[in-house]
Enzyme design. Structure first.
Site, mmCIF file in Angstrom:
data_model
loop_
_atom_site.group_PDB
_atom_site.id
_atom_site.type_symbol
_atom_site.label_atom_id
_atom_site.label_comp_id
_atom_site.label_asym_id
_atom_site.label_seq_id
_atom_site.Cartn_x
_atom_site.Cartn_y
_atom_site.Cartn_z
ATOM 1 N N ARG A 159 -43.077 -29.926 -7.574
ATOM 2 C CA ARG A 159 -42.674 -28.354 -7.442
ATOM 3 C C ARG A 159 -43.525 -27.529 -8.459
ATOM 4 N NH1 ARG A 159 -37.472 -27.459 -11.037
ATOM 5 N NH2 ARG A 159 -37.848 -29.005 -12.724
ATOM 6 N N CYS A 218 -50.385 -22.237 -5.017
ATOM 7 C CA CYS A 218 -51.557 -21.648 -5.341
ATOM 8 C C CYS A 218 -51.005 -20.138 -5.356
ATOM 9 C CB CYS A 218 -52.796 -21.796 -4.435
ATOM 10 S SG CYS A 218 -53.971 -20.496 -4.476
ATOM 11 N N GLU A 249 -38.732 -21.275 -12.320
ATOM 12 C CA GLU A 249 -39.268 -21.568 -13.643
ATOM 13 C C GLU A 249 -40.898 -21.514 -13.066
ATOM 14 O OE1 GLU A 249 -36.113 -24.437 -15.861
ATOM 15 O OE2 GLU A 249 -37.679 -25.502 -14.481
ATOM 16 N N CYS A 262 -53.920 -22.347 -11.321
ATOM 17 C CA CYS A 262 -54.717 -22.974 -10.147
ATOM 18 C C CYS A 262 -56.233 -22.728 -10.144
ATOM 19 C CB CYS A 262 -54.230 -22.367 -8.924
ATOM 20 S SG CYS A 262 -55.010 -22.988 -7.434
ATOM 21 N N GLU A 302 -29.696 -21.360 -17.085
ATOM 22 C CA GLU A 302 -29.301 -22.667 -16.996
ATOM 23 C C GLU A 302 -29.324 -23.356 -18.405
ATOM 24 O OE1 GLU A 302 -32.267 -25.178 -14.833
ATOM 25 O OE2 GLU A 302 -32.674 -23.685 -13.347
#
Length: 679
Positions: A117, A121, A156, A161, A315
């Site tokens: 994950r 791009c 997150e 890239c 979280e």
């Protein structure tokens, strides 16, 4: 004007977290049991759809949302609201097979395969189009659902890239920034060194692992571009959601002091700040008090991005994680302490990853409220249940905020520049740790700090600390000078004002851009000390601070010398100075000393600013949230001994009783004292 809770329809704090019913669609008995146990645990919110794309759209163009609608309906019928995520954090296999440009290219120039994950791009037109389609489908189907509270964009966001599309976009970004003038870029980056001059923007590549990495300006601008590009991707998701549901707030969950993105740039596009907190509680290299204090610092970083409203703890884990070096279980009571600390620091939510552990794959052993055992009588479930009850007792705290009178300057640009610069010592730069130590020193004095950028409006603050402000933005020097002249108390340290926003050194002395006039000193040299080296600074009253790691030699212009070095060839020269400027004062500490030792100077500055400190027992953390209806003083005993706090008056919300005099707290316990007036 009275500030409102983030989500007034919930009637108080949000309590809940990530829920993945799509993993259990073949077990309706488990889904039924989840609803029952959520109600028992006082859960009133569930985050859905974070990684659901392959279930939403198992084949391109074939959408399946009925299961989600049924689940949102059932949750709402049982008093549980939904935070709905967009699924762009992880792509289905068909998408990568059909559109390989969506797969990210790494720093080594190789394109990733499908999997894991956080690896899309950001530039890919095909991927952006597929995200727009799925986001619009979700917004049109669920945007008016009465149980929907909030949009959660992706998950997150992070990474970079290096694909041809991103390289081209970087070149276009640079051309725009430098006014399509390649000579302007060459001058800003000092490319004549090592014969690295460019003739055209199309010649510039990002810092590949086997390419150009020696130009500090290029390295810094690539990080800025990555933030810009990721923010642009995020804003495109937000635009689709806002077109359909303009009144629903939007957030994206941040990750502590994530080094890859400048969260403050991203925060501008969000309605609410949220973040994921996973401290290494119970480690073997620091006390619980120290770990909690660092977590408080991270809360302050997030809170300070939008200080006018509460933030969200999106979280946390009630037990353990599965990715720390040592995945230690939280000891009894520690999760409650950490959860109530988040509320103390300004959060209107306590949320978890995750509700129920999955049976397989990467996070099957990541902590959850419901274990593989599937029962509601486990230790962790009972602790979560207690937190839910606590949050209901303190519901009226929601909507109040933290009002700090002091601030610490922390810039992502400065952080990146210090990390990259070939100077000092690679082992002891420790910019982040230096900032945290100063924050913790103020925390021990019972003084709240915001953590803000050097370009922030500083007028709300009476005392500002600027550690290691190596890189100066265009507005920084003017901002600091104006702040001091108008009565502010400012302290800066060694390694301040060496370079401009492009990492070009200032000429004429450090700190540059006029700050040498503000502080009344010029730094001629900076000495990097070995761990075995010893030095100290001494004040006129005999107070002595130990020097470690770094020491600047100063040329004093018109500042008052408060302390001098004891040893080495610069013995007797200035180490700590003060200059009165306008109605304020500018202090300069030329050497690295512990923040605890500097507390005496901090106390002087606070007294000059009219800010009261608080005499707290060892291990007790103190925070205040307030609004027009009153104030709420949080006392958290993070130490190992019973603590007694004197002169406490008000109503303890958690115990529903009055306090007038001494407040006694056992280790790990918390008190929330309500008073009618702001503290």
């Amino acid at each position: 004007m009275e500030k409102a809770a983030l989500f007034p329809q919930a009637g108080g704090f949000l309590h809940g977290g990530d829920y993945n019913p799509e993993q259990w669609l073949d077990r309706p008995d488990i889904l039924d049991e989840d609803i029952r146990m959520m109600k028992k645990a006082h859960v009133n919110t569930a985050t859905l759809g974070v990684f659901s794309w392959s279930v939403y759209e198992p084949e391109e163009g074939s959408f399946h949302f009925d299961w989600l609608e049924e689940m949102m309906d059932r949750l709402y019928e049982n008093g549980i609201y939904t935070v709905l995520a967009t699924p762009s954090g992880a792509r289905p296999a068909w998408l990568d097979a059909a559109y390989p440009e969506a797969m990210r290219v790494g720093k080594d120039g190789r394109r990733a395969h499908h999997g894991v994950r956080h690896n899309h791009c950001m530039t890919s037109p095909a991927y952006r189009e597929k995200v727009r389609i799925i986001d619009r489908k979700l917004a049109e189907r669920f945007g008016r659902h009465p149980g929907l509270l909030l949009w959660h964009v992706s998950n997150e966001l992070g990474g970079e890239c290096y694909c041809p599309l991103c390289v081209q976009k970087f070149q276009e970004y640079l051309a725009e920034k430098f006014h399509h003038n390649i000579e302007e870029l060459n001058q800003a980056w000092w490319t004549t060194f090592w014969s690295h001059r460019y003739q055209d923007f199309t010649q510039i590549e990002p810092p590949f692992s086997n390419g150009e990495g020696s130009i500090m300006g290029l390295n810094l601008e690539w990080r800025r571009f990555t933030t810009w590009n990721m923010t642009d991707f995020m804003k495109e998701e937000i635009r689709v959601l806002k077109e359909v549901t303009p009144d629903l707030p939007v957030t994206a969950n941040f990750m502590q002091l994530y080094p890859g993105l400048d969260y403050r740039k991203m925060a501008e596009s969000l309605d609410v700040i949220s973040w994921d907190s996973y401290p290494r509680l119970g480690n073997d290299y620091e006390t619980l008090q120290e770990t909690m204090a660092e977590t408080s610092f991270h809360h302050a970083v997030m809170r300070s991005m939008k200080p006018e409203k509460p933030f969200m703890l999106m979280e946390s884990t009630p037990g353990l994680v599965n990715w720390h070096p040592f995945n230690k279980v939280k000891r009894p009571g520690i999760h409650r302490l950490a959860s109530l600390q988040a509320a103390a620091c300004g959060s209107d939510t306590v949320q978890y990853f995750q509700w129920r552990k999955g049976r397989g794959s990467f996070e099957q052993y990541h902590g959850a409220i419901v274990d593989h055992l599937g029962r509601d009588d486990t230790r962790i479930f009972r602790e979560v249940e207690q937190i839910g009850a606590d949050l209901e007792k303190m519901a009226r705290v929601t909507g109040t905020t933290v009002h700090a009178q002091t601030a610490l300057l922390f810039d992502w640009d400065n952080r990146w520049a210090i990390q990259d610069v070939k100077a000092l010592s690679e082992q002891t730069k420790q910019y982040e740790a230096t900032c945290m130590d100063i924050y913790k020193a103020f925390l021990r004095m019972g003084v709240e700090m915001d953590v803000v950028p050097s370009t922030a409006d500083l007028t709300p603050y009476r005392v500002v600390i600027a550690p290691m402000l190596y890189l100066l933005q265009k507005e920084t020097a003017r901002n600091l000078t104006s702040y001091v002249k108008q009565g502010g108390q400012l302290l800066a340290t060694y390694f301040t004002g060496y370079v401009d926003e492009n990492t070009l050194c200032y000429l004429g002395g450090f700190p540059g851009d006029g700050l040498s006039e503000l502080f009344g000193v010029i730094s001629e040299e900076i000495d990097t000390l070995y761990p075995s080296d010893r030095n100290a600074v001494r004040f006129a009253d005999g107070t002595r601070w130990e020097v470690r790691d770094y020491a600047e030699t100063l040329r004093v212009q018109d500042a008052e010398v408060l302390a001098s070095y004891e040893e080495d060839f610069y013995a007797g020269t200035a180490a700590v100075t003060r200059k009165i400027c306008g109605d304020g004062a500018a202090y300069y500490v030329a050497a690295r000393v512990s923040a605890q030792e500097m507390s005496s100077l901090f106390r002087t500055m606070l007294a000059q600013a009219g800010i009261k400190t608080k005499d707290l027992p060892e291990g007790v953390e103190y925070h205040v949230r307030s609004g027009e209806q009153g104030s709420y003083s949080f006392y958290l005993n993070c130490g190992t001994q019973r603590a007694v706090i004197d002169s406490v008056s008000g109503t303890d919300l958690l115990r529903s009783k009055a306090v007038d005099g001494a407040l006694t707290l056992e280790p790990g316990n918390v008190a929330i004292i309500e008073t009618a007036q702001q503290v």
